[in-house]
Design a protein around this motif. Structure first.
Motif, PDB file in Angstrom:
ATOM      1  N   ASN A   1       0.091   4.239   0.202  1.00  0.00           N
ATOM      2  CA  ASN A   1      -0.430   5.308   1.054  1.00  0.00           C
ATOM      3  C   ASN A   1       0.052   5.193   2.495  1.00  0.00           C
ATOM      4  O   ASN A   1      -0.242   6.046   3.316  1.00  0.00           O
ATOM      5  N   ILE A   2       0.767   4.112   2.819  1.00  0.00           N
ATOM      6  CA  ILE A   2       1.305   3.924   4.170  1.00  0.00           C
ATOM      7  C   ILE A   2       2.721   4.473   4.202  1.00  0.00           C
ATOM      8  O   ILE A   2       3.582   4.054   3.432  1.00  0.00           O
TER       9      ILE A   2
ATOM     10  N   LEU B   1      -1.522   6.307   7.527  1.00  0.00           N
ATOM     11  CA  LEU B   1      -2.251   5.956   6.306  1.00  0.00           C
ATOM     12  C   LEU B   1      -3.148   7.128   5.954  1.00  0.00           C
ATOM     13  O   LEU B   1      -4.023   7.506   6.730  1.00  0.00           O
TER      14      LEU B   1
ATOM     15  N   LYS C   1      -4.679   5.854  11.013  1.00  0.00           N
ATOM     16  CA  LYS C   1      -5.527   5.965   9.830  1.00  0.00           C
ATOM     17  C   LYS C   1      -6.225   7.319   9.841  1.00  0.00           C
ATOM     18  O   LYS C   1      -6.910   7.646  10.805  1.00  0.00           O
TER      19      LYS C   1
ATOM     20  N   ASP D   1       0.851  -1.187   0.000  1.00  0.00           N
ATOM     21  CA  ASP D   1       0.000   0.000   0.000  1.00  0.00           C
ATOM     22  C   ASP D   1       0.892   1.244   0.000  1.00  0.00           C
ATOM     23  O   ASP D   1       1.561   1.550   0.981  1.00  0.00           O
TER      24      ASP D   1
ATOM     25  N   THR E   1      -7.095   0.222   4.188  1.00  0.00           N
ATOM     26  CA  THR E   1      -5.952  -0.487   3.630  1.00  0.00           C
ATOM     27  C   THR E   1      -6.313  -1.952   3.459  1.00  0.00           C
ATOM     28  O   THR E   1      -7.216  -2.464   4.131  1.00  0.00           O
ATOM     29  N   ASP E   2      -5.589  -2.637   2.582  1.00  0.00           N
ATOM     30  CA  ASP E   2      -5.866  -4.050   2.355  1.00  0.00           C
ATOM     31  C   ASP E   2      -4.937  -4.977   3.141  1.00  0.00           C
ATOM     32  O   ASP E   2      -4.953  -6.178   2.930  1.00  0.00           O
TER      33      ASP E   2
END
Length: 181
Positions: free
Chosen positions: A16-17, A39, A77, A14, A93-94
Protein backbone atom coordinates in the motif's frame (compact mmCIF):
# COMPACT_ATOMS: atom_id res chain seq x y z
CA UNK A 1 10.71 0.13 -11.31
CA UNK A 2 13.50 1.99 -9.50
CA UNK A 3 11.00 3.04 -6.83
CA UNK A 4 9.90 -0.55 -6.19
CA UNK A 5 13.53 -1.66 -5.98
CA UNK A 6 14.23 1.05 -3.40
CA UNK A 7 11.40 -0.25 -1.21
CA UNK A 8 12.70 -3.78 -1.63
CA UNK A 9 16.25 -2.76 -0.66
CA UNK A 10 14.92 -1.12 2.50
CA UNK A 11 12.93 -4.23 3.35
CA UNK A 12 9.53 -2.55 2.93
CA UNK A 13 6.96 -5.10 1.84
CA UNK A 14 3.77 -3.07 2.42
CA UNK A 15 2.13 -3.01 -1.04
CA UNK A 16 0.00 0.00 0.00
CA UNK A 17 3.07 2.28 0.09
CA UNK A 18 3.69 4.04 -3.22
CA UNK A 19 6.77 6.22 -3.71
CA UNK A 20 5.93 9.63 -5.16
CA UNK A 21 9.35 11.28 -5.07
CA UNK A 22 12.98 10.43 -4.30
CA UNK A 23 15.52 13.13 -3.50
CA UNK A 24 18.97 13.59 -1.99
CA UNK A 25 19.47 16.40 0.51
CA UNK A 26 22.48 17.71 2.35
CA UNK A 27 21.95 18.59 6.02
CA UNK A 28 24.93 19.93 7.96
CA UNK A 29 27.23 18.60 5.27
CA UNK A 30 25.80 15.09 5.45
CA UNK A 31 23.92 13.53 2.55
CA UNK A 32 20.58 11.89 3.23
CA UNK A 33 18.17 10.25 0.86
CA UNK A 34 14.55 11.24 1.36
CA UNK A 35 11.79 9.05 0.02
CA UNK A 36 8.39 10.67 -0.21
CA UNK A 37 5.60 8.13 -0.31
CA UNK A 38 1.88 7.78 0.15
CA UNK A 39 0.15 5.12 2.24
CA UNK A 40 -3.47 4.50 1.36
CA UNK A 41 -5.78 1.52 1.30
CA UNK A 42 -9.47 0.88 0.91
CA UNK A 43 -10.08 -1.11 4.10
CA UNK A 44 -12.43 0.97 6.29
CA UNK A 45 -12.21 1.12 10.08
CA UNK A 46 -15.94 0.69 10.46
CA UNK A 47 -18.59 -1.07 8.39
CA UNK A 48 -20.29 2.12 7.17
CA UNK A 49 -20.62 2.96 3.50
CA UNK A 50 -20.16 6.65 4.38
CA UNK A 51 -16.36 6.61 4.80
CA UNK A 52 -14.55 9.45 3.03
CA UNK A 53 -10.93 10.51 2.70
CA UNK A 54 -10.03 13.24 5.18
CA UNK A 55 -6.59 14.64 4.38
CA UNK A 56 -3.32 13.00 5.34
CA UNK A 57 -0.91 12.81 8.26
CA UNK A 58 2.84 13.03 7.65
CA UNK A 59 5.08 10.43 9.30
CA UNK A 60 8.86 10.92 9.22
CA UNK A 61 10.53 7.52 9.51
CA UNK A 62 14.24 6.74 9.75
CA UNK A 63 15.87 3.61 8.36
CA UNK A 64 19.30 2.02 8.71
CA UNK A 65 22.06 3.15 6.41
CA UNK A 66 22.28 1.42 3.08
CA UNK A 67 25.67 1.48 1.36
CA UNK A 68 26.80 4.04 3.96
CA UNK A 69 23.98 6.40 2.99
CA UNK A 70 21.24 7.62 5.31
CA UNK A 71 17.59 6.95 4.31
CA UNK A 72 14.47 8.63 5.63
CA UNK A 73 10.88 8.36 4.51
CA UNK A 74 8.32 11.14 4.51
CA UNK A 75 5.17 9.05 4.49
CA UNK A 76 1.81 10.67 3.82
CA UNK A 77 -0.69 8.44 5.63
CA UNK A 78 -4.24 8.77 4.32
CA UNK A 79 -6.77 9.92 6.96
CA UNK A 80 -10.37 8.75 6.86
CA UNK A 81 -13.66 10.00 8.34
CA UNK A 82 -16.85 8.05 8.83
CA UNK A 83 -19.73 10.45 8.27
CA UNK A 84 -22.05 8.09 10.14
CA UNK A 85 -20.20 7.56 13.46
CA UNK A 86 -17.80 10.58 13.08
CA UNK A 87 -14.71 8.51 13.87
CA UNK A 88 -11.42 9.36 12.17
CA UNK A 89 -8.38 7.17 11.62
CA UNK A 90 -5.19 6.92 9.60
CA UNK A 91 -3.91 4.23 7.29
CA UNK A 92 -1.50 1.96 9.17
CA UNK A 93 1.71 0.22 8.23
CA UNK A 94 3.93 -2.36 9.89
CA UNK A 95 7.24 -0.65 9.06
CA UNK A 96 7.09 1.47 12.21
CA UNK A 97 5.27 1.30 15.55
CA UNK A 98 2.30 3.63 15.92
CA UNK A 99 3.48 6.97 17.33
CA UNK A 100 7.18 6.26 16.68
CA UNK A 101 9.62 7.45 14.00
CA UNK A 102 12.31 4.75 14.13
CA UNK A 103 11.57 1.85 11.79
CA UNK A 104 11.56 -1.73 13.09
CA UNK A 105 14.57 -2.29 10.84
CA UNK A 106 16.51 0.50 12.59
CA UNK A 107 15.53 -0.87 16.01
CA UNK A 108 16.89 -4.31 15.06
CA UNK A 109 20.15 -2.64 14.01
CA UNK A 110 20.34 -0.80 17.35
CA UNK A 111 19.93 -4.09 19.24
CA UNK A 112 22.53 -5.81 17.06
CA UNK A 113 25.06 -3.03 17.71
CA UNK A 114 24.30 -3.12 21.45
CA UNK A 115 24.99 -6.86 21.52
CA UNK A 116 28.29 -6.17 19.75
CA UNK A 117 29.28 -3.87 22.63
CA UNK A 118 28.91 -0.48 20.96
CA UNK A 119 27.94 2.20 23.46
CA UNK A 120 24.55 3.91 23.39
CA UNK A 121 26.22 7.18 22.37
CA UNK A 122 28.07 5.44 19.53
CA UNK A 123 24.91 3.73 18.31
CA UNK A 124 23.03 7.05 18.44
CA UNK A 125 25.72 8.70 16.31
CA UNK A 126 25.66 5.88 13.75
CA UNK A 127 21.84 5.73 13.58
CA UNK A 128 21.23 9.49 13.76
CA UNK A 129 18.88 9.25 16.73
CA UNK A 130 19.04 10.45 20.33
CA UNK A 131 20.92 8.32 22.89
CA UNK A 132 17.71 8.24 24.96
CA UNK A 133 15.96 6.44 22.08
CA UNK A 134 18.79 3.89 21.90
CA UNK A 135 18.54 3.25 25.65
CA UNK A 136 14.73 2.95 25.42
CA UNK A 137 15.03 0.37 22.62
CA UNK A 138 17.57 -1.66 24.63
CA UNK A 139 15.46 -1.42 27.79
CA UNK A 140 12.32 -2.55 25.94
CA UNK A 141 14.21 -5.53 24.58
CA UNK A 142 15.60 -6.36 28.03
CA UNK A 143 12.11 -6.11 29.57
CA UNK A 144 10.95 -8.79 27.15
CA UNK A 145 13.87 -10.99 28.23
CA UNK A 146 13.04 -10.45 31.90
CA UNK A 147 9.52 -11.80 31.45
CA UNK A 148 10.80 -15.12 30.16
CA UNK A 149 10.86 -17.75 32.92
CA UNK A 150 14.37 -18.61 34.07
CA UNK A 151 14.27 -21.48 36.55
CA UNK A 152 17.91 -22.53 36.75
CA UNK A 153 20.30 -20.38 38.84
CA UNK A 154 23.09 -20.89 36.30
CA UNK A 155 20.85 -19.69 33.48
CA UNK A 156 19.87 -16.57 35.46
CA UNK A 157 23.54 -15.76 36.12
CA UNK A 158 24.35 -16.30 32.45
CA UNK A 159 21.58 -13.89 31.44
CA UNK A 160 22.83 -11.22 33.84
CA UNK A 161 26.44 -11.77 32.77
CA UNK A 162 25.47 -11.24 29.10
CA UNK A 163 23.91 -7.82 29.81
CA UNK A 164 25.76 -4.70 28.72
CA UNK A 165 26.95 -2.20 31.38
CA UNK A 166 24.21 0.29 30.45
CA UNK A 167 21.52 -2.35 31.05
CA UNK A 168 19.59 -1.74 34.31
CA UNK A 169 19.64 -5.48 35.10
CA UNK A 170 23.44 -5.42 34.91
CA UNK A 171 23.70 -2.39 37.17
CA UNK A 172 21.29 -3.71 39.82
CA UNK A 173 22.78 -7.18 39.95
CA UNK A 174 26.53 -6.43 39.90
CA UNK A 175 26.99 -8.18 43.25
CA UNK A 176 25.05 -11.27 42.18
CA UNK A 177 27.24 -11.81 39.11
CA UNK A 178 30.36 -12.09 41.24
CA UNK A 179 28.64 -14.79 43.33
CA UNK A 180 27.69 -16.96 40.36
CA UNK A 181 29.81 -20.07 39.68
Amino acid sequence: MLMDNTLELLGITDSNIKITRFSAESVNGEKRNVIEARLTYNGPYCESEKVVRNGSKILHTRFTKLHQERFEMKLYKQRYLCKECLKTWSARTDIVEEGHTLSHQLKRSVLHMAREGITATGIARICHCPPSSVIRIIDEDNQGALHEPLHEPGKICGEIRSCRPECPVHQVHQGIVSECP
